[in-house]
Design an enzyme around this catalytic site. Structure first.
Site, short mmCIF file in Angstrom:
data_model
loop_
_atom_site.label_atom_id
_atom_site.label_comp_id
_atom_site.label_asym_id
_atom_site.label_seq_id
_atom_site.Cartn_x
_atom_site.Cartn_y
_atom_site.Cartn_z
CE LYS A 82 -2.21 -1.45 3.71
NZ LYS A 82 -1.63 -2.81 3.83
CB THR A 83 3.68 2.34 2.19
OG1 THR A 83 2.90 2.18 3.38
CG2 THR A 83 4.56 3.55 2.32
CG ASP A 92 0.27 3.52 7.01
OD1 ASP A 92 -0.61 2.78 6.55
OD2 ASP A 92 1.46 3.19 7.09
CB THR A 105 -4.74 -3.62 8.34
OG1 THR A 105 -5.00 -2.88 9.53
CG2 THR A 105 -3.29 -3.48 7.98
NE ARG A 130 6.73 -4.48 5.62
CZ ARG A 130 5.58 -3.85 5.83
NH1 ARG A 130 4.62 -4.43 6.53
NH2 ARG A 130 5.40 -2.65 5.35
N1 LIG Z 1 3.63 -5.06 -5.88
C1 LIG Z 1 4.88 -5.10 -5.42
N2 LIG Z 1 5.90 -5.35 -6.24
C2 LIG Z 1 7.15 -5.41 -5.74
N3 LIG Z 1 7.49 -5.23 -4.46
C3 LIG Z 1 6.50 -4.97 -3.60
C4 LIG Z 1 5.16 -4.87 -4.03
N4 LIG Z 1 4.38 -4.59 -2.96
C5 LIG Z 1 5.22 -4.52 -1.90
N5 LIG Z 1 6.50 -4.75 -2.28
C6 LIG Z 1 7.64 -4.83 -1.38
O1 LIG Z 1 7.16 -5.07 -0.05
C7 LIG Z 1 7.62 -4.08 0.87
C8 LIG Z 1 6.48 -3.72 1.78
O2 LIG Z 1 5.46 -3.02 1.08
P1 LIG Z 1 4.69 -1.76 1.68
O3 LIG Z 1 5.49 -1.12 2.75
O4 LIG Z 1 4.28 -0.92 0.54
O5 LIG Z 1 3.43 -2.50 2.32
P2 LIG Z 1 2.17 -1.88 3.07
O6 LIG Z 1 0.96 -2.49 2.45
O7 LIG Z 1 2.26 -0.40 3.10
O8 LIG Z 1 2.32 -2.45 4.55
P3 LIG Z 1 1.73 -1.84 5.95
O9 LIG Z 1 0.26 -2.13 5.96
O10 LIG Z 1 2.47 -2.66 6.99
O11 LIG Z 1 2.08 -0.42 5.99
C9 LIG Z 1 8.11 -2.94 -0.01
O12 LIG Z 1 9.27 -2.36 0.53
C10 LIG Z 1 8.43 -3.56 -1.34
O13 LIG Z 1 9.78 -3.90 -1.40
MG LIG Z 2 2.63 0.85 4.77
#
Ligand SMILES: Nc1ncnc2c1ncn2[C@@H]1O[C@H](COP(=O)(O)OP(=O)(O)OP(=O)(O)O)[C@@H](O)[C@H]1O
Ligand SMILES: [Mg+2]
Length: 331
Positions: free
Chosen positions: A69-70, A114, A163, A222
């Site tokens: 997401k981030t 977030d 989430t 992740r």
């Molecule tokens: N679609 C994708 N393609 C490639 N790498 C990805 C992808 N999605 C996530 N990642 C990898 O996973 C890591 C975690 O993703 P991210 O921090 O964006 O998740 P998030 O959904 O924001 O998690 P949270 O809910 O804990 O904040 C990123 O640093 C990235 O390296």
């Molecule tokens: Mg995030």
């Protein structure tokens, strides 16, 4: 030893992990693997905003932790050529803090909030008019002398991440033009991400090693990245730049991840329901008390994958384990 929650949840990851995480973030849409439906929607919204030369519509990104997401919010801001401002919902304690952030936004900036479901309702209310009319309605004073002051803000895009979209209040949810849900990645998508990131880490990854890692990553990029970095550490110590299957197996066993991708906490949840509650159903409160874990951690971080993979079911009377879990536990 790292706790199992650390593996999933960004607010808890240590500084070293944060740096490593940013290094492995997708650098453009081309590196953003999977989530096709979400990405297709986002691309149309970005392009339309760019043609109109206006702010992109507000979007809500929901799904379990670590699914991107981030990372997606960062790509959106980039594609809009805009500045990204990141804040965490529960960290905002006063209305004034949010008002100050909103009034400092430049036209077309992206505000990323977030854990937006954890924002206090009285603070959240400020967002309603900001999102709808780019205006803040602020009440000054109390009682009969109270009056409302209106302050304009620049047209901006709100990207909320959560989430648990079910916990969002209705007025807030309905103000998002797009409600985009993230699903777990399939092993072949995780494999692609692993291959890409192995290159970034300047190590080579053979197919067998990649497949095992992909299978054990709980459909979560992740976690895939964490496993990859662990295996990389092992091979560095062994003086090699090639990640071998033996190193993968050693790392997974140190991380207490089994061949199905379940970790200690996953197994503990299933075992607790099996041993203490005779397989269930057990209410979530009772289960969390027995496990000594926070309810939201169980519901947001652990349950979604166990449900999706058919280890657990949710019934009106509580959580129940399935035959698949019974088989696993009797092994
Ligand atoms: N679609 C994708 N393609 C490639 N790498 C990805 C992808 N999605 C996530 N990642 C990898 O996973 C890591 C975690 O993703 P991210 O921090 O964006 O998740 P998030 O959904 O924001 O998690 P949270 O809910 O804990 O904040 C990123 O640093 C990235 O390296
Ligand atoms: Mg995030």
């Amino acid at each position: 030893m790292e706790s199992s929650i650390d593996r999933f949840y960004s607010p808890n990851v240590k500084e070293r992990d944060k740096n490593a995480e940013s290094r492995l973030r997708p650098a453009g849409f081309i590196e953003y693997i999977g989530q096709k439906n979400v990405v297709d929607n986002v691309k149309v919204m970005v392009e339309s905003a760019n043609i109109r030369e206006q702010a992109m519509d507000h979007a809500l990104l929901s799904g379990p932790p670590g699914l991107g997401k981030t990372s997606l919010a960062m790509l959106i801001a980039d594609a809009l050529g805009s500045e990204l401002h990141m804040i965490s919902g529960p960290a905002i304690e006063r209305k004034g803090d949010l008002a100050a952030i909103l009034t400092s936004l430049q036209p077309r900036d992206v505000l990323f909030i977030d854990e937006i479901h954890r924002m206090h309702i009285s603070i959240e209310e400020i967002l309603y008019s900001a999102m709808e009319d780019y205006r803040l309605d602020i009440v000054i004073g109390q009682g009969p002398s109270a009056r409302t002051m209106q302050i304009d803000v620049n047209p901006f895009t709100l990207i909320g991440a959560t989430t648990r979209s079910g916990l969002l209040s209705n007025p807030l949810r309905t103000r998002f033009m797009a409600n985009l849900h993230f699903d777990f990645y399939n092993p072949s998508e995780i494999g692609e991400i692993l291959a890409l990131n192995a290159k970034k880490l300047e190590v080579s990854l053979d197919n067998d090693a990649k497949e095992i890692m992909a299978k054990c990553s709980r459909g979560t990029p992740r976690i895939a990245n964490r496993i990859l970095r662990r295996v990389r550490d092992f091979s560095l110590i062994d003086g090699s730049k090639k990640l071998e299957i033996e190193q993968v197996k050693k790392s997974l066993s140190l991380m207490e991840i089994d061949e199905r991708g379940l970790d200690r906490m996953d197994r503990k949840i299933l075992k607790t329901i099996h041993d203490y509650y005779k397989g269930g159903p057990v209410g979530i409160e009772a289960l969390c008390a027995t496990l000594g874990e926070d309810r939201s951690t169980i519901e947001d971080v652990f349950e979604p994958y166990l449900l999706q993979e058919g280890y657990l079911t949710r019934t009106p009377r509580g959580r129940e384990i399935t035959q698949k879990s019974v088989d696993l536990l009797s092994n």
